[in-house]
Structures are given as structure tokens and as C-alpha cells.
Design an enzyme around this catalytic site. Structure first.
Site, short mmCIF file in Angstrom:
data_model
loop_
_atom_site.label_atom_id
_atom_site.label_comp_id
_atom_site.label_asym_id
_atom_site.label_seq_id
_atom_site.Cartn_x
_atom_site.Cartn_y
_atom_site.Cartn_z
N GLY A 47 0.78 -1.24 0.00
CA GLY A 47 0.00 0.00 0.00
C GLY A 47 0.81 1.28 0.00
CG ASP A 107 -8.36 0.69 10.39
OD1 ASP A 107 -9.10 1.62 10.67
OD2 ASP A 107 -8.81 -0.45 10.16
#
Ligand code: IMP
Ligand code: MG
Length: 185
Positions: A47, A107
Site C-alpha cells: 500500500g 487504522d
């Protein structure tokens, strides 16, 4: 292959906004590491790749890059347990080096926390985290983050390196997925 427009609910961060923020981050990092002779940027695959390659073009101090891939155990596609296995390790020793860990998104913080434990045990001179996106309200584990691109709401995002079931990382913006349309499409 489905066109992302079928399930894009909104563009959260545009290409221009990304570019502007990267210029700012690049300036800040270049000034903070002006005196470092041993900087290495460590990118967590996959990512963080787009973010790293765009960010490093805005950094004016010499630096090396390294890549690390981790797999999470026992997690659903959209949440993590924090238990990780290194599937690709760094190619160099980071002992006594200044490390910037480059992430796409934080997150719960569990993945990053585990990666930091592993890397800090190798005794770098310094270690800080630079993340493009921070879903701050979702944090379960407190992780120290020095550079944040954007704090974002608790919505599932994709594009600019972030995937939807391994696809759409190439989009030049960060978009919010309409989960209902995505699943029923
Ligand atoms: P954490 O361990 O809960 O902090 O999870 C972080 C990882 O979950 C990130 O590196 C991403 O791979 C993935 N992730 C979390 N939120 C999103 C999202 O909105 N879009 C895409 N991937 C996400
Ligand atoms: Mg990731």
C-alpha cells in the site's frame, strides 16, 4: 474488470491535494533530516509504494529506500489482529541508522505496532513513522506517528496505493468506496 466509477461514492483526496501535501511533507522531512548521513525510508508493501515514490521525489536529502512485506494472521479482509509474519524482510541492516517507516494508512494501529516492535529491536539510531492517511478514530493501539498526510474519517478508502481486493491501487486519488454498490455489483 469493473470500472471503479460504479462504486466510488466520493473522491476524498484529489490528485492536487495529494501533491500539495507531499510537497509540504517533503520539505519538512528534508529540513528535519538535514544533518542525517544515514537516512533510510522503509516502505511497507504494498500500500505504501505510491506514497513512497512520490514523497521521495520531494525529499532533497540523500536517503536509501528499503521494502518490507508483512502478512497479518487471523484477520478479516478489513480488520487486523496485529499478529504478523514478515514475508519480505529488509535487505540491509538498520542498526545505527535514521529510519522513517512509510505507511499508507493507520487504522487500529495493530499492524504498525507489530512492525515497530520488530524494527526497533534492531537498534536503529532513530525511528519515526510517516503515514499518508490516519483513521484516527479507529485507533486501538497507541502508536507514535511523526508525519501524517491527512487525518480521515472512518470510511473504507481505496486508490493511491490502497487496494480494494488487490485492485485499483493505481488510481491517482483517494476515494471512498460505496460498500453496498461494491458488494452487489
Ligand atoms: P491496522 O493494523 O488496523 O492499523 O490496519 C492497517 C492496514 O489495514 C493498512 O496497512 C491497510 O492495508 C489496511 N486498511 C485499513 N483501512 C483501510 C482502508 O480504508 N482501505 C484500504 N486498506 C485499509
Ligand atoms: Mg498496508
Amino acid at each position: 474488470m469493473r470500472d471503479y466509477k460504479e462504486f466510488l461514492s466520493e473522491v476524498l483526496i484529489s490528485q492536487d491535494q495529494l501533491h500539495q501535501r507531499l510537497v509540504e511533507l517533503g520539505k519538512q522531512i528534508s529540513s528535519d533530516y538535514e544533518k542525517s548521513d544515514n537516512l533510510v525510508m522503509v516502505c511497507i508493501l504494498r500500500g505504501g509504494v505510491m506514497f513512497l515514490t512520490d514523497l521521495m521525489r520531494q525529499i532533497t536529502v540523500p536517503h536509501a529506500i528499503e521494502f518490507m512485506a508483512v502478512e497479518s494472521y487471523g484477520s478479516g479482509a478489513r480488520e487486523s489482529t496485529g499478529q504478523i509474519r514478515i514475508s519480505h524482510d529488509l535487505n540491509t541492516d538498520i542498526r545505527d541508522r535514521d529510519v522513517i517507516l512509510v505507511e499508507d494508512i493507520i487504522d487500529s494501529g495493530r499492524t504498525l505496532n507489530s512492525v515497530l516492535d520488530i524494527l526497533c529491536a534492531r537498534k536503529p539510531r532513530s525511528m519515526v513513522v510517516c503515514t499518508l492517511l490516519d483513521k484516527h478514530d479507529r485507533r486501538e493501539v497507541d502508536v507514535p506517528v511523526k508525519y501524517v498526510g491527512f487525518v480521515i474519517p472512518n470510511k473504507f478508502v481505496f486508490g493511491y496505493g490502497l487496494d480494494l481486493d488487490d485492485l485499483y491501487r493505481n488510481l491517482p486519488f483517494v476515494g471512498v468506496v460505496d460498500e453496498k454498490k461494491y458488494r452487489t455489483g
